[in-house]
Design a protein around this motif. Structure first.
Motif, PDB file in Angstrom:
ATOM      1  N   ARG A  72       0.817  -1.216   0.000  1.00 47.70           N
ATOM      2  CA  ARG A  72       0.000   0.000   0.000  1.00 47.70           C
ATOM      3  C   ARG A  72       0.852   1.267   0.000  1.00 47.70           C
ATOM      4  O   ARG A  72       0.556   2.226  -0.717  1.00 47.70           O
ATOM      5  CB  ARG A  72      -0.941   0.018   1.215  1.00 47.70           C
ATOM      6  CG  ARG A  72      -1.864  -1.137   1.304  1.00 47.70           C
ATOM      7  CD  ARG A  72      -2.756  -1.253   0.100  1.00 47.70           C
ATOM      8  NE  ARG A  72      -3.549  -0.060  -0.116  1.00 47.70           N
ATOM      9  CZ  ARG A  72      -4.171   0.238  -1.268  1.00 47.70           C
ATOM     10  NH1 ARG A  72      -4.085  -0.573  -2.288  1.00 47.70           N
ATOM     11  NH2 ARG A  72      -4.873   1.337  -1.381  1.00 47.70           N
ATOM     12  N   ASP A  94      10.853   1.595   7.073  1.00 49.43           N
ATOM     13  CA  ASP A  94      10.399   0.204   6.940  1.00 49.43           C
ATOM     14  C   ASP A  94      11.453  -0.698   7.556  1.00 49.43           C
ATOM     15  O   ASP A  94      12.649  -0.535   7.286  1.00 49.43           O
ATOM     16  CB  ASP A  94      10.147  -0.174   5.465  1.00 49.43           C
ATOM     17  CG  ASP A  94       9.232  -1.395   5.361  1.00 49.43           C
ATOM     18  OD1 ASP A  94       9.559  -2.441   5.962  1.00 49.43           O
ATOM     19  OD2 ASP A  94       8.179  -1.304   4.712  1.00 49.43           O
ATOM     20  N   ARG A  99      12.722  -3.253   0.935  1.00 46.35           N
ATOM     21  CA  ARG A  99      11.640  -2.318   0.567  1.00 46.35           C
ATOM     22  C   ARG A  99      12.046  -0.869   0.855  1.00 46.35           C
ATOM     23  O   ARG A  99      11.767   0.038   0.077  1.00 46.35           O
ATOM     24  CB  ARG A  99      10.374  -2.673   1.340  1.00 46.35           C
ATOM     25  CG  ARG A  99       9.833  -4.007   0.897  1.00 46.35           C
ATOM     26  CD  ARG A  99       8.660  -4.415   1.714  1.00 46.35           C
ATOM     27  NE  ARG A  99       8.182  -5.729   1.257  1.00 46.35           N
ATOM     28  CZ  ARG A  99       7.098  -6.319   1.685  1.00 46.35           C
ATOM     29  NH1 ARG A  99       6.345  -5.741   2.587  1.00 46.35           N
ATOM     30  NH2 ARG A  99       6.739  -7.494   1.229  1.00 46.35           N
ATOM     31  N   ASP A 117      12.554   1.216  12.043  1.00 48.27           N
ATOM     32  CA  ASP A 117      11.283   1.212  12.782  1.00 48.27           C
ATOM     33  C   ASP A 117      10.596   2.587  12.657  1.00 48.27           C
ATOM     34  O   ASP A 117      11.266   3.626  12.617  1.00 48.27           O
ATOM     35  CB  ASP A 117      11.552   0.899  14.255  1.00 48.27           C
ATOM     36  CG  ASP A 117      10.260   0.685  15.017  1.00 48.27           C
ATOM     37  OD1 ASP A 117       9.572  -0.311  14.735  1.00 48.27           O
ATOM     38  OD2 ASP A 117       9.907   1.545  15.856  1.00 48.27           O
ATOM     39  N   ASP A 137      -1.874  -3.626  10.375  1.00 49.17           N
ATOM     40  CA  ASP A 137      -3.014  -3.112  11.158  1.00 49.17           C
ATOM     41  C   ASP A 137      -2.666  -2.798  12.622  1.00 49.17           C
ATOM     42  O   ASP A 137      -3.164  -1.823  13.183  1.00 49.17           O
ATOM     43  CB  ASP A 137      -4.149  -4.154  11.191  1.00 49.17           C
ATOM     44  CG  ASP A 137      -4.709  -4.448   9.807  1.00 49.17           C
ATOM     45  OD1 ASP A 137      -4.128  -3.985   8.821  1.00 49.17           O
ATOM     46  OD2 ASP A 137      -5.726  -5.149   9.727  1.00 49.17           O
TER      47      ASP A 137
END
Ligand SMILES: NC(=O)c1ccc[n+]([C@@H]2O[C@H](COP(=O)([O-])OP(=O)(O)OC[C@H]3O[C@@H](n4cnc5c(N)ncnc54)[C@H](O)[C@@H]3O)[C@@H](O)[C@H]2O)c1
Length: 476
Positions: A72, A94, A99, A117, A137
């Motif tokens: 996302r 990340d 990534r 982090d 989430d």
């Protein structure tokens, strides 16, 4: 991934577009009509609302830090690749170094603004206008609370947070610090849903009496995300009625334009359990005697059909080398596990009934929402029953029928020429555009899914889950 494959992963085929009737619409310019006119049956008219310009026209690019450079986060960041005058990515966090570095290089992010982090971002004084939170989430609440306290506006992935209390905490924090929070209820920004909202607000179906809304998840998407994947546990993430269907609760609430009063719900995990495993099953599909006969086989989904490959980092381009690398992932990650032997608890069928306040003393409106895992098709199917007419739609086209005249109105524009149409039928870049405008003008009216309205539809989901677990009707 090709466009076709990407659409398949989203569960949509060709899609369609129209000009927004929402705040910010005055800044949306109609582009040339892209759809070659298809002949329509007699007594049918086309709703040709035109195509929007996806570019936010701002005086200087809004700057943003991406927290969570996964699937996302990359989609939202890619808006800045297409429209660099609107959005500039100036920081990334990340814990996955591949990534992080990929995004850092793509957007030329300074070494001192590359973090592991999320919490490291807030050790520096504020250095951008906004943060985009696209972490898992269970990592929305803390970064969002901290970002607001640090003075950032926030584009926040759904679900807002994992409990109703955390959701309202974020609402209060946004108010306390006077900051904007745009919640990624991206369907609201898809031209199809904007067209639907527009015709309802124009009164073409009269008052809505009832809505029937189906979210067909698709069997392989269920297996990928809610059995094997990131959302397999309702406790670690959120129950599927929120994790998957908070968009749909939000859309139903938005279309009706009235608060929800009470909720009932039924559903269970009926199929993806040990008792349904085929003879010869094994923990991993590689070792299963029934693999070739299983529609949920990991080898079928990931190697033979090449679906959902974005979850696997650093895949080679060459087909054979790529398949070998995917096989390696399937031997070591949950994506290679038997769907009947996972630690999943998400319902694979869920029925939710909602009652909404009637306008000005009028009778209550009702809606039913179904989330179904075992479908071969995706998208959304919606039927709207009004006092003057009805609407039948499937997220690509909809038809409105006027009861008095019998005349039909069809919305069927081809959105394939719209930049970013692949992402939720244009909704992914649509929300970034409106968020950029909201930040640039410091005005939340540009956004449709502000934190206030989004909290309400999340609470509907939390109440539905209470209703399901307690076999009760729950009041809002
Ligand atoms: N709006 C939508 O339609 C939609 C669709 C899919 C997913 N989502 C939501 O978007 C969010 C992200 O989903 P995704 O599919 O991109 O997942 P993803 O796993 O692809 O991306 C999440 C990223 O966060 C990173 N991360 C994990 N812990 C971190 C930490 N402590 N600090 C910094 N980064 C960390 C991971 O390494 C990963 O790269 C989820 O909350 C998901 O529910 C929304």
């Amino acid at each position: 991934m090709t466009r076709k494959e990407f659409l398949q992963t989203l569960g949509i085929g060709a899609a369609t577009i129209a000009i927004s009737n929402l705040p910010g619409a005055s800044l949306v310019q109609a582009a040339e009509a892209a759809t070659p006119e298809k002949p329509l049956p007699k007594n049918t008219e086309r709703l040709a609302f035109g195509l929007p310009d996806q570019e936010a026209k701002v005086l200087r690019p809004v700057t943003a830090i991406v927290i969570g450079a996964g699937s996302r986060g990359s989609v939202y960041a890619s808006y800045s690749g297409q429209y660099p005058k609107a959005l500039k990515i100036v920081g990334v966090a990340d814990i996955n170094a591949v990534r992080r570095e990929q995004m850092a290089q793509e957007y030329n992010i300074a070494p001192e603004h590359r973090f592991s982090d999320w919490s490291e971002v807030f050790r520096l004084p504020k250095f951008a206008d906004a943060v985009i939170i696209a972490t898992p989430d269970n990592l929305h609440y803390k970064p969002c609370m901290q970002a607001l306290a640090a003075g950032y506006d926030v584009l926040l992935e759904k679900p807002i947070a994992q409990t109703a209390k955390e959701c309202t905490d974020i609402l209060h924090q946004a108010r306390k610090y006077g900051r904007l929070v745009g919640v990624c209820h991206v369907l609201r920004y898809a031209p199809y849903f904007r067209a639907l909202k527009r015709v309802i607000d124009e009164g073409r179906v009269g008052d809505i009496v009832s809505i029937q809304h189906l979210e067909p998840v698709r069997f392989h998407h269920m297996a990928h995300s809610y059995v094997r994947g990131n959302w397999h546990s309702s406790k670690q993430t959120t129950p599927i009625i929120i994790a998957k269907a908070c968009h749909d609760l939000d859309i139903v609430r938005w279309l009706l334009g009235k608060p929800c009063k009470r909720v009932s719900a039924f559903g269970s995990l009926s199929f993806f359990t040990r008792k349904n495993e085929p003879q010869g099953a094994a923990d991993r599909c590689f070792d299963c005697a029934a693999e070739k006969q299983c529609p949920f086989s990991a080898l079928k989904i990931y190697i033979r059909e090449h679906r959902y490959l974005y979850v696997f980092d650093a895949l080679p381009k060459d087909r054979a080398a790529k398949d070998a690398k995917i096989a390696e992932y399937l031997r070591t990650t949950d994506y290679g596990r038997c769907v009947f032997r996972c630690q999943n608890d998400q319902c694979d069928h869920y029925v939710c009934n909602l009652e909404f306040e009637g306008a000005d003393g009028a009778a209550a409106s009702t809606a039913s929402l179904q989330v179904e895992a075992l479908t071969s098709y995706g998208g959304r199917k919606t039927r709207i029953m009004g006092t003057k007419g009805d609407i039948v739609g499937d997220m690509q086209t909809f038809t409105l029928t006027d009861f008095l005249t019998g005349k039909k109105y069809v919305w069927d524009e081809d959105i394939s020429k719209l930049p970013g149409y692949e992402g939720h039928a244009g909704g992914d870049w649509g929300i970034v555009k409106d968020f950029v405008l909201a930040v640039a003008h410091q005005d939340e009216k540009y956004l449709s899914s502000t934190i206030d309205v989004s909290v309400e539809s999340h609470v509907m989901g939390f109440r539905a889950e209470q209703a399901r677990l307690k076999s009760k009707i729950v009041n809002m």
